[in-house]
Design a protein around this motif. Structure first.
Motif, PDB file in Angstrom:
ATOM      1  N   LYS A   1     -31.799 -34.834 -52.899  1.00  0.00           N
ATOM      2  CA  LYS A   1     -30.745 -35.359 -51.943  1.00  0.00           C
ATOM      3  C   LYS A   1     -29.597 -34.662 -52.524  1.00  0.00           C
ATOM      4  CE  LYS A   1     -31.964 -40.288 -50.906  1.00  0.00           C
ATOM      5  NZ  LYS A   1     -31.672 -41.583 -51.000  1.00  0.00           N
ATOM      6  N   PHE A   2     -29.231 -34.089 -53.632  1.00  0.00           N
ATOM      7  CA  PHE A   2     -28.421 -33.274 -53.919  1.00  0.00           C
ATOM      8  C   PHE A   2     -28.525 -31.891 -53.336  1.00  0.00           C
ATOM      9  CE2 PHE A   2     -27.102 -29.977 -57.119  1.00  0.00           C
ATOM     10  CZ  PHE A   2     -25.688 -30.228 -57.214  1.00  0.00           C
ATOM     11  N   TYR A   3     -29.609 -31.437 -53.262  1.00  0.00           N
ATOM     12  CA  TYR A   3     -30.008 -30.027 -52.529  1.00  0.00           C
ATOM     13  C   TYR A   3     -29.708 -30.414 -51.269  1.00  0.00           C
ATOM     14  CZ  TYR A   3     -32.866 -28.856 -56.892  1.00  0.00           C
ATOM     15  OH  TYR A   3     -33.130 -28.629 -58.447  1.00  0.00           O
ATOM     16  N   LEU A   4     -29.932 -31.336 -50.644  1.00  0.00           N
ATOM     17  CA  LEU A   4     -29.664 -31.391 -49.177  1.00  0.00           C
ATOM     18  C   LEU A   4     -28.107 -31.291 -48.949  1.00  0.00           C
ATOM     19  CD1 LEU A   4     -32.256 -34.343 -48.190  1.00  0.00           C
ATOM     20  CD2 LEU A   4     -32.305 -31.993 -47.257  1.00  0.00           C
ATOM     21  N   ARG A   5     -27.526 -31.958 -49.996  1.00  0.00           N
ATOM     22  CA  ARG A   5     -25.846 -32.090 -49.498  1.00  0.00           C
ATOM     23  C   ARG A   5     -25.456 -30.680 -49.926  1.00  0.00           C
ATOM     24  NH1 ARG A   5     -26.498 -36.734 -52.845  1.00  0.00           N
ATOM     25  NH2 ARG A   5     -25.613 -35.776 -54.584  1.00  0.00           N
ATOM     26  N   GLU A   6     -25.963 -29.691 -50.920  1.00  0.00           N
ATOM     27  CA  GLU A   6     -25.487 -28.588 -51.136  1.00  0.00           C
ATOM     28  C   GLU A   6     -25.858 -27.610 -50.216  1.00  0.00           C
ATOM     29  OE1 GLU A   6     -23.347 -27.664 -53.722  1.00  0.00           O
ATOM     30  OE2 GLU A   6     -23.086 -29.873 -53.943  1.00  0.00           O
ATOM     31  N   GLY A   7     -26.717 -27.883 -49.277  1.00  0.00           N
ATOM     32  CA  GLY A   7     -27.184 -27.069 -48.093  1.00  0.00           C
ATOM     33  C   GLY A   7     -28.327 -26.006 -48.584  1.00  0.00           C
ATOM     34  N   VAL A   8     -28.804 -26.044 -49.867  1.00  0.00           N
ATOM     35  CA  VAL A   8     -29.704 -25.298 -50.322  1.00  0.00           C
ATOM     36  C   VAL A   8     -31.082 -25.396 -49.720  1.00  0.00           C
ATOM     37  CG1 VAL A   8     -28.765 -24.170 -52.215  1.00  0.00           C
ATOM     38  CG2 VAL A   8     -30.097 -26.261 -52.654  1.00  0.00           C
TER      39      VAL A   8
ATOM     40  N   LEU B   1     -34.964 -21.299 -60.393  1.00  0.00           N
ATOM     41  CA  LEU B   1     -33.684 -20.630 -60.309  1.00  0.00           C
ATOM     42  C   LEU B   1     -32.968 -21.469 -61.387  1.00  0.00           C
ATOM     43  CD1 LEU B   1     -32.963 -19.370 -56.984  1.00  0.00           C
ATOM     44  CD2 LEU B   1     -33.561 -18.072 -58.662  1.00  0.00           C
ATOM     45  N   THR B   2     -32.751 -22.843 -61.254  1.00  0.00           N
ATOM     46  CA  THR B   2     -32.152 -23.730 -62.085  1.00  0.00           C
ATOM     47  C   THR B   2     -32.611 -24.028 -63.261  1.00  0.00           C
ATOM     48  OG1 THR B   2     -32.898 -25.684 -60.779  1.00  0.00           O
ATOM     49  CG2 THR B   2     -31.009 -24.642 -60.220  1.00  0.00           C
ATOM     50  N   ASP B   3     -34.060 -24.137 -63.470  1.00  0.00           N
ATOM     51  CA  ASP B   3     -34.681 -24.613 -64.894  1.00  0.00           C
ATOM     52  C   ASP B   3     -34.975 -23.253 -65.620  1.00  0.00           C
ATOM     53  OD1 ASP B   3     -34.439 -27.097 -63.780  1.00  0.00           O
ATOM     54  OD2 ASP B   3     -36.540 -27.112 -63.218  1.00  0.00           O
ATOM     55  N   VAL B   4     -35.686 -22.140 -64.916  1.00  0.00           N
ATOM     56  CA  VAL B   4     -36.104 -20.975 -65.529  1.00  0.00           C
ATOM     57  C   VAL B   4     -34.940 -20.084 -66.012  1.00  0.00           C
ATOM     58  CG1 VAL B   4     -37.642 -18.955 -65.593  1.00  0.00           C
ATOM     59  CG2 VAL B   4     -38.479 -21.175 -64.603  1.00  0.00           C
ATOM     60  N   ARG B   5     -34.332 -19.930 -64.880  1.00  0.00           N
ATOM     61  CA  ARG B   5     -32.947 -19.076 -65.177  1.00  0.00           C
ATOM     62  C   ARG B   5     -31.918 -19.490 -65.540  1.00  0.00           C
ATOM     63  NH1 ARG B   5     -33.385 -13.678 -64.301  1.00  0.00           N
ATOM     64  NH2 ARG B   5     -31.893 -13.699 -65.764  1.00  0.00           N
ATOM     65  N   SER B   6     -31.752 -21.104 -65.467  1.00  0.00           N
ATOM     66  CA  SER B   6     -30.455 -21.909 -65.906  1.00  0.00           C
ATOM     67  C   SER B   6     -29.242 -21.465 -65.045  1.00  0.00           C
ATOM     68  CB  SER B   6     -30.306 -21.707 -67.563  1.00  0.00           C
ATOM     69  OG  SER B   6     -31.477 -22.128 -68.121  1.00  0.00           O
ATOM     70  N   LEU B   7     -29.427 -21.249 -63.974  1.00  0.00           N
ATOM     71  CA  LEU B   7     -28.495 -20.863 -62.768  1.00  0.00           C
ATOM     72  C   LEU B   7     -27.680 -21.843 -62.445  1.00  0.00           C
ATOM     73  CD1 LEU B   7     -29.732 -17.830 -60.956  1.00  0.00           C
ATOM     74  CD2 LEU B   7     -28.680 -17.682 -63.167  1.00  0.00           C
ATOM     75  N   PRO B   8     -26.307 -21.989 -62.453  1.00  0.00           N
ATOM     76  CA  PRO B   8     -25.391 -22.998 -62.028  1.00  0.00           C
ATOM     77  C   PRO B   8     -25.596 -22.950 -60.410  1.00  0.00           C
ATOM     78  CG  PRO B   8     -24.120 -21.146 -62.265  1.00  0.00           C
ATOM     79  CD  PRO B   8     -25.462 -20.803 -63.076  1.00  0.00           C
ATOM     80  N   MET B   9     -25.538 -24.210 -59.678  1.00  0.00           N
ATOM     81  CA  MET B   9     -25.481 -24.165 -58.194  1.00  0.00           C
ATOM     82  C   MET B   9     -24.916 -23.091 -57.389  1.00  0.00           C
ATOM     83  SD  MET B   9     -27.486 -25.449 -55.869  1.00  0.00           S
ATOM     84  CE  MET B   9     -28.338 -26.633 -56.987  1.00  0.00           C
ATOM     85  N   ALA B  10     -23.832 -22.701 -57.812  1.00  0.00           N
ATOM     86  CA  ALA B  10     -23.051 -21.732 -56.988  1.00  0.00           C
ATOM     87  C   ALA B  10     -23.873 -20.574 -57.097  1.00  0.00           C
ATOM     88  CB  ALA B  10     -21.684 -21.577 -57.636  1.00  0.00           C
ATOM     89  N   ARG B  11     -24.283 -20.221 -57.893  1.00  0.00           N
ATOM     90  CA  ARG B  11     -25.213 -18.894 -58.278  1.00  0.00           C
ATOM     91  C   ARG B  11     -26.395 -18.956 -57.431  1.00  0.00           C
ATOM     92  NH1 ARG B  11     -21.807 -14.619 -59.854  1.00  0.00           N
ATOM     93  NH2 ARG B  11     -20.673 -15.344 -61.610  1.00  0.00           N
ATOM     94  N   VAL B  12     -27.003 -19.980 -57.420  1.00  0.00           N
ATOM     95  CA  VAL B  12     -28.320 -20.485 -56.730  1.00  0.00           C
ATOM     96  C   VAL B  12     -28.120 -20.209 -55.327  1.00  0.00           C
ATOM     97  CG1 VAL B  12     -30.025 -22.069 -56.184  1.00  0.00           C
ATOM     98  CG2 VAL B  12     -29.407 -21.873 -58.730  1.00  0.00           C
ATOM     99  N   LYS B  13     -27.071 -20.615 -54.942  1.00  0.00           N
ATOM    100  CA  LYS B  13     -26.437 -20.625 -53.290  1.00  0.00           C
ATOM    101  C   LYS B  13     -26.337 -19.118 -53.016  1.00  0.00           C
ATOM    102  CE  LYS B  13     -24.027 -24.840 -52.620  1.00  0.00           C
ATOM    103  NZ  LYS B  13     -22.576 -25.599 -52.188  1.00  0.00           N
ATOM    104  N   GLU B  14     -25.696 -18.406 -53.732  1.00  0.00           N
ATOM    105  CA  GLU B  14     -25.573 -17.110 -53.668  1.00  0.00           C
ATOM    106  C   GLU B  14     -26.932 -16.274 -53.384  1.00  0.00           C
ATOM    107  OE1 GLU B  14     -23.025 -13.259 -55.605  1.00  0.00           O
ATOM    108  OE2 GLU B  14     -22.877 -15.543 -56.532  1.00  0.00           O
ATOM    109  N   ILE B  15     -27.533 -16.359 -54.339  1.00  0.00           N
ATOM    110  CA  ILE B  15     -28.990 -15.717 -54.057  1.00  0.00           C
ATOM    111  C   ILE B  15     -29.948 -16.187 -53.033  1.00  0.00           C
ATOM    112  CG2 ILE B  15     -31.449 -15.646 -55.555  1.00  0.00           C
ATOM    113  CD1 ILE B  15     -29.935 -15.569 -57.973  1.00  0.00           C
TER     114      ILE B  15
END
Length: 244
Positions: free
Chosen positions: A19-26, A54-68
């Motif tokens: 649900k968090f992923y849905l809210r963030e639009g990713v 991206l979040t677990d293996v690369r430990s990226l914050p959501m803002a960076r995940v969105k960008e990629i």
């Protein structure tokens, strides 16, 4: 098609996280089948696994995940710009230099006949990395530039082989995600190689009756230049001691 509870079970990601992923639009919303229920497809499974990587293996914050993911979903007309922005979304995060030049990176790039483009995040990252090597009093010279540059080019050529049969969007998506996800593999294998060589060297040194260093693996306990790291160059300090 599946409900969100099944999606959570298949992916191993909690309903709250989905649900968090849905809210963030990713993650795209599922197909609405009633006022309180949506259904999800295999594409949602793939997307969640990608986000988790991206979040677990690369430990990226959501803002960076969105960008990629934004670059994967809607790549820029210039493929090199898309890749550069994706690289910039990956750590390490390096600030621009005051004069817009990166002399340590430029020296290495020109020696390797790579393309020096100050717009590339990788140029800044390389300059910062080389500076850190020098600050740590580790050796960095022409032999090291050639050594690491040749390895990097071989890896890149192998990784980019599948691009021949792809369209532009697929190429950009593959290059962006490949950059993000293969780097941890390379780093882990390098560390395991160091560990393996060190363990084998210790085992050889422990054999009764063997002189010190006899029979060690190439590059450790053997003659300089016999294999492994080059005699002048490769990971070692300015005093010549191999690094672990």
């Amino acid at each position: 098609m599946m409900q969100i509870s099944a999606l959570a079970e298949v992916t191993g990601v909690s309903i709250a996280t989905i649900k968090f992923y849905l809210r963030e639009g990713v993650l795209l919303r599922g197909v609405t089948v009633s006022a309180t229920r949506s259904e999800y497809s295999e594409e949602h499974v793939k997307r969640i696994r990608l986000i988790s990587a991206l979040t677990d293996v690369r430990s990226l914050p959501m803002a960076r995940v969105k960008e990629i993911l934004g670059l994967v979903d809607a790549p820029l007309p210039d493929p090199s710009e898309s890749l550069s922005r994706a690289i910039g979304a990956l750590p390490p995060y390096v600030a621009d230099s005051a004069d817009g030049e990166y002399p340590l990176a430029r020296e290495a790039i020109e020696a390797l006949d790579y393309i020096y483009d100050t717009r590339s995040a990788a140029v800044k990252q390389l300059n910062s990395a080389i500076q850190a090597v020098k600050d740590a009093d580790l050796f960095w010279g022409p032999e090291d530039i050639a050594f690491y540059g040749q390895i990097a080019m071989t890896i890149a050529q192998r990784e980019l082989k599948p691009l021949a049969g792809m369209n532009l969007q697929e190429i950009i998506g593959f290059a962006v995600m490949g950059t993000a996800m293969y780097e941890p593999v390379i780093l882990a294998l390098r560390r395991l190689a160091h560990q393996t060589l060190n363990i084998r060297a210790m085992q050889q040194r422990g054999r009764p009756g063997d002189p010190p260093g006899a029979g060690g693996p190439p590059g450790i306990g053997g003659p300089p230049g016999a294999g492994g790291f080059p005699a002048t160059g490769g990971p070692h300090t300015s005093g010549g001691a191999p690094s672990a």
